[in-house]
Design an enzyme around this catalytic site. Sequence first.
Site, PDB file in Angstrom:
ATOM      1  N   GLU A  62      10.679 -16.142   0.520  1.00 54.71           N
ATOM      2  CA  GLU A  62      11.465 -14.943   0.194  1.00 54.71           C
ATOM      3  C   GLU A  62      12.752 -14.988   1.027  1.00 54.71           C
ATOM      4  O   GLU A  62      12.987 -14.150   1.898  1.00 54.71           O
ATOM      5  CB  GLU A  62      10.657 -13.673   0.488  1.00 54.71           C
ATOM      6  CG  GLU A  62      11.279 -12.398  -0.051  1.00 54.71           C
ATOM      7  CD  GLU A  62      10.486 -11.146   0.328  1.00 54.71           C
ATOM      8  OE1 GLU A  62      10.903 -10.054  -0.082  1.00 54.71           O
ATOM      9  OE2 GLU A  62       9.459 -11.250   1.032  1.00 54.71           O
TER      10      GLU A  62
ATOM     11  N   GLU B  58      12.068  -0.950   6.341  1.00 60.07           N
ATOM     12  CA  GLU B  58      10.930  -0.809   7.256  1.00 60.07           C
ATOM     13  C   GLU B  58      10.933   0.551   7.941  1.00 60.07           C
ATOM     14  O   GLU B  58       9.870   1.059   8.321  1.00 60.07           O
ATOM     15  CB  GLU B  58      10.931  -1.958   8.256  1.00 60.07           C
ATOM     16  CG  GLU B  58      10.763  -3.308   7.550  1.00 60.07           C
ATOM     17  CD  GLU B  58      10.172  -4.394   8.421  1.00 60.07           C
ATOM     18  OE1 GLU B  58      10.518  -4.426   9.616  1.00 60.07           O
ATOM     19  OE2 GLU B  58       9.366  -5.197   7.908  1.00 60.07           O
ATOM     20  N   THR B  59      12.103   1.171   8.072  1.00 56.87           N
ATOM     21  CA  THR B  59      12.172   2.534   8.605  1.00 56.87           C
ATOM     22  C   THR B  59      11.466   3.516   7.672  1.00 56.87           C
ATOM     23  O   THR B  59      10.795   4.451   8.130  1.00 56.87           O
ATOM     24  CB  THR B  59      13.645   2.958   8.806  1.00 56.87           C
ATOM     25  OG1 THR B  59      14.237   2.133   9.803  1.00 56.87           O
ATOM     26  CG2 THR B  59      13.741   4.418   9.237  1.00 56.87           C
TER      27      THR B  59
ATOM     28  N   PHE C 242       8.875   2.928   5.774  1.00 60.52           N
ATOM     29  CA  PHE C 242       7.435   2.801   6.009  1.00 60.52           C
ATOM     30  C   PHE C 242       7.023   3.622   7.228  1.00 60.52           C
ATOM     31  O   PHE C 242       5.997   4.309   7.217  1.00 60.52           O
ATOM     32  CB  PHE C 242       7.055   1.332   6.220  1.00 60.52           C
ATOM     33  CG  PHE C 242       7.024   0.515   4.965  1.00 60.52           C
ATOM     34  CD1 PHE C 242       5.988   0.654   4.048  1.00 60.52           C
ATOM     35  CD2 PHE C 242       8.022  -0.399   4.683  1.00 60.52           C
ATOM     36  CE1 PHE C 242       5.953  -0.099   2.884  1.00 60.52           C
ATOM     37  CE2 PHE C 242       8.003  -1.156   3.521  1.00 60.52           C
ATOM     38  CZ  PHE C 242       6.962  -1.009   2.622  1.00 60.52           C
TER      39      PHE C 242
ATOM     40  N   TRP D 258      16.846  -4.413   5.103  1.00 61.17           N
ATOM     41  CA  TRP D 258      15.475  -4.551   5.601  1.00 61.17           C
ATOM     42  C   TRP D 258      15.174  -3.540   6.710  1.00 61.17           C
ATOM     43  O   TRP D 258      14.051  -3.033   6.818  1.00 61.17           O
ATOM     44  CB  TRP D 258      15.225  -5.973   6.094  1.00 61.17           C
ATOM     45  CG  TRP D 258      14.582  -6.846   5.064  1.00 61.17           C
ATOM     46  CD1 TRP D 258      15.191  -7.718   4.212  1.00 61.17           C
ATOM     47  CD2 TRP D 258      13.180  -6.917   4.765  1.00 61.17           C
ATOM     48  NE1 TRP D 258      14.263  -8.329   3.404  1.00 61.17           N
ATOM     49  CE2 TRP D 258      13.021  -7.865   3.720  1.00 61.17           C
ATOM     50  CE3 TRP D 258      12.049  -6.281   5.273  1.00 61.17           C
ATOM     51  CZ2 TRP D 258      11.782  -8.187   3.175  1.00 61.17           C
ATOM     52  CZ3 TRP D 258      10.807  -6.601   4.738  1.00 61.17           C
ATOM     53  CH2 TRP D 258      10.684  -7.539   3.706  1.00 61.17           C
ATOM     54  N   SER D 259      16.164  -3.244   7.537  1.00 56.17           N
ATOM     55  CA  SER D 259      15.975  -2.246   8.592  1.00 56.17           C
ATOM     56  C   SER D 259      15.662  -0.882   7.994  1.00 56.17           C
ATOM     57  O   SER D 259      14.724  -0.190   8.431  1.00 56.17           O
ATOM     58  CB  SER D 259      17.236  -2.170   9.462  1.00 56.17           C
ATOM     59  OG  SER D 259      17.108  -1.157  10.433  1.00 56.17           O
ATOM     60  N   LYS D 260      16.438  -0.485   6.967  1.00 56.87           N
ATOM     61  CA  LYS D 260      16.164   0.794   6.294  1.00 56.87           C
ATOM     62  C   LYS D 260      14.809   0.744   5.589  1.00 56.87           C
ATOM     63  O   LYS D 260      14.037   1.718   5.621  1.00 56.87           O
ATOM     64  CB  LYS D 260      17.283   1.090   5.286  1.00 56.87           C
ATOM     65  CG  LYS D 260      17.051   2.320   4.395  1.00 56.87           C
ATOM     66  CD  LYS D 260      17.090   3.622   5.161  1.00 56.87           C
ATOM     67  CE  LYS D 260      16.793   4.840   4.291  1.00 56.87           C
ATOM     68  NZ  LYS D 260      17.782   5.111   3.255  1.00 56.87           N
TER      69      LYS D 260
ATOM     70  N   HIS E 139       6.346 -13.972  -4.007  1.00 57.13           N
ATOM     71  CA  HIS E 139       7.773 -14.153  -4.300  1.00 57.13           C
ATOM     72  C   HIS E 139       8.088 -15.603  -4.661  1.00 57.13           C
ATOM     73  O   HIS E 139       8.450 -15.894  -5.784  1.00 57.13           O
ATOM     74  CB  HIS E 139       8.664 -13.664  -3.151  1.00 57.13           C
ATOM     75  CG  HIS E 139       8.570 -12.204  -2.913  1.00 57.13           C
ATOM     76  ND1 HIS E 139       9.102 -11.263  -3.772  1.00 57.13           N
ATOM     77  CD2 HIS E 139       7.971 -11.491  -1.914  1.00 57.13           C
ATOM     78  CE1 HIS E 139       8.857 -10.047  -3.323  1.00 57.13           C
ATOM     79  NE2 HIS E 139       8.165 -10.159  -2.197  1.00 57.13           N
TER      80      HIS E 139
ATOM     81  N   ASP F 142       6.129  -5.100  -6.293  1.00 56.77           N
ATOM     82  CA  ASP F 142       6.278  -5.055  -4.842  1.00 56.77           C
ATOM     83  C   ASP F 142       6.117  -3.635  -4.287  1.00 56.77           C
ATOM     84  O   ASP F 142       5.012  -3.206  -3.992  1.00 56.77           O
ATOM     85  CB  ASP F 142       7.620  -5.664  -4.448  1.00 56.77           C
ATOM     86  CG  ASP F 142       7.602  -6.294  -3.063  1.00 56.77           C
ATOM     87  OD1 ASP F 142       6.502  -6.452  -2.500  1.00 56.77           O
ATOM     88  OD2 ASP F 142       8.669  -6.651  -2.548  1.00 56.77           O
TER      89      ASP F 142
ATOM     90  N   ASP G 209       0.783  -1.233   0.000  1.00 54.37           N
ATOM     91  CA  ASP G 209       0.000   0.000   0.000  1.00 54.37           C
ATOM     92  C   ASP G 209       0.815   1.284   0.000  1.00 54.37           C
ATOM     93  O   ASP G 209       0.487   2.213  -0.736  1.00 54.37           O
ATOM     94  CB  ASP G 209      -1.005   0.006   1.167  1.00 54.37           C
ATOM     95  CG  ASP G 209      -0.373  -0.301   2.517  1.00 54.37           C
ATOM     96  OD1 ASP G 209       0.820  -0.652   2.556  1.00 54.37           O
ATOM     97  OD2 ASP G 209      -1.083  -0.213   3.537  1.00 54.37           O
TER      98      ASP G 209
END
Length: 511
Positions: A359, A208-209, A211, A204-206, A384, A441, A115
């Site tokens: 994934e 989700e940050t 978001f 992945w940390s960046k 995926h 994605d 989204d």
Amino acid sequence: MLVDGPSERPALCFLLLAVAMSFFGSALSIDETRAHLLLKEKMMRLGGRLVLNTKEELANERLMTLKIAEMKEAMRTLIFPPSMHFFQAKHLIERSQVFNILRMMPKGAALHLHDIGIVTMDWLVRNVTYRPHCHICFTPRGIMQFRFAHPTPRPSEKCSKWILLEDYRKRVQNVTEFDDSLLRNFTLVTQHPEVIYTNQNVVWSKFETIFFTISGLIHYAPVFRDYVFRSMQEFYEDNVLYMEIRARLLPVYELSGEHHDEEWSVKTYQEVAQKFVETHPEFIGIKIIYSDHRSKDVAVIAESIRMAMGLRIKFPTVVAGFDLVGHEDTGHSLHDYKEALMIPAKDGVKLPYFFHAGETDWQGTSIDRNILDALMLNTTRIGHGFALSKHPAVRTYSWKKDIPIEVCPISNQVLKLVSDLRNHPVATLMATGHPMVISSDDPAMFGAKGLSYDFYEVFMGIGGMKADLRTLKQLAMNSIKYSTLLESEKNTFMEIWKKRWDKFIADVATK
């Protein structure tokens, strides 16, 4: 047989002579067998059984002439965009004549989208952050947060003093530089991804940050409506006519501080889509796959599943089902959530699942086995499915059940599952015609837009030299076939797509 004595030498000579005579005598059959195997592989490939009409054959000839020329040049220079990180290859892709044709191509549907990662971040920066009453603050970790409010929001321990962006921009010396810094915080894009993102956990940390950072902008009610509308506009401009969006349906707020619930959000998606279709009558619409984060406890996920069941009953034409999102390697496995995920079946309620599964690069782990558990839980599609090629029995099972994987190549590369897209495991699945669709994605997070960049990576890199117009046509038709639309809606969609496809073919064949 040991051949080291004089008496054995005649036997060896006779054996070698027999082998030589056999080889030369069967030279023709070797060529025939070779041709037969090549033809068999051609038929097995994704789209290999499609028969093109005369115009399609001409368009294919022109498309493949361009493709082969670009690939031969890449083999000469060793500069090949699919082998490079997307952040470094994007400008090269945009110069490609093949890419320009793919942008023109009617792609059908985008079935794997999230989204708040589907509208270009430049719009968020240049449009949304310039709207009245937009405030910014910084968490103790230095992460940006945004909120629309009037008067200024009260300070909290979780964030610094709120600053009105309109006032802040008046104080900075270089507004363009400031806006560019916002843009850098809204995407993963960097000139040196291999240095900045040293492993999957870092990227992945960046991811989700981001978001967390942009959520306060997007979930302001007036922006939320515009955002949903613009997402359809951007994909429509990229020749995509239908979208299925994984949405967490986080609270949407008003300037006054009032918050709206999940039902309000679903209804807003529905109303905005109807408004878009009024001015774009060929656009089919959107559906929502309600999602929650796989880091949460089982009890929380159980409540989310009940929420999904209720939303689907109230909005059967909008809510398609349920999924779990987030970093698969660090989150709960599907098996961990088994009891919660069985709630709909126990209650006699149909809730389709669209699980992210496989994934990961970690073969033989509980993460990797999400592929198996997704199928056991009767998933409609597999998000995926990067690990599927490592599970031959599961792969065969999904094929027989006609359960497609949703392939998002740029996402897989940026999130460090694979570096050279020629080595993407879906290449094996494409070679055998496995059910699949192509999606993007979170394209905005990667500095992309719509679906064309991912189609380019698949067509030029993953599919190799032999992927042609048949491949593209099959992928577009698959996106309609494997959507959650009713059969009557799919038939209507296919008719609209076919008209656009015929025009596309005429343009490619004659220009």
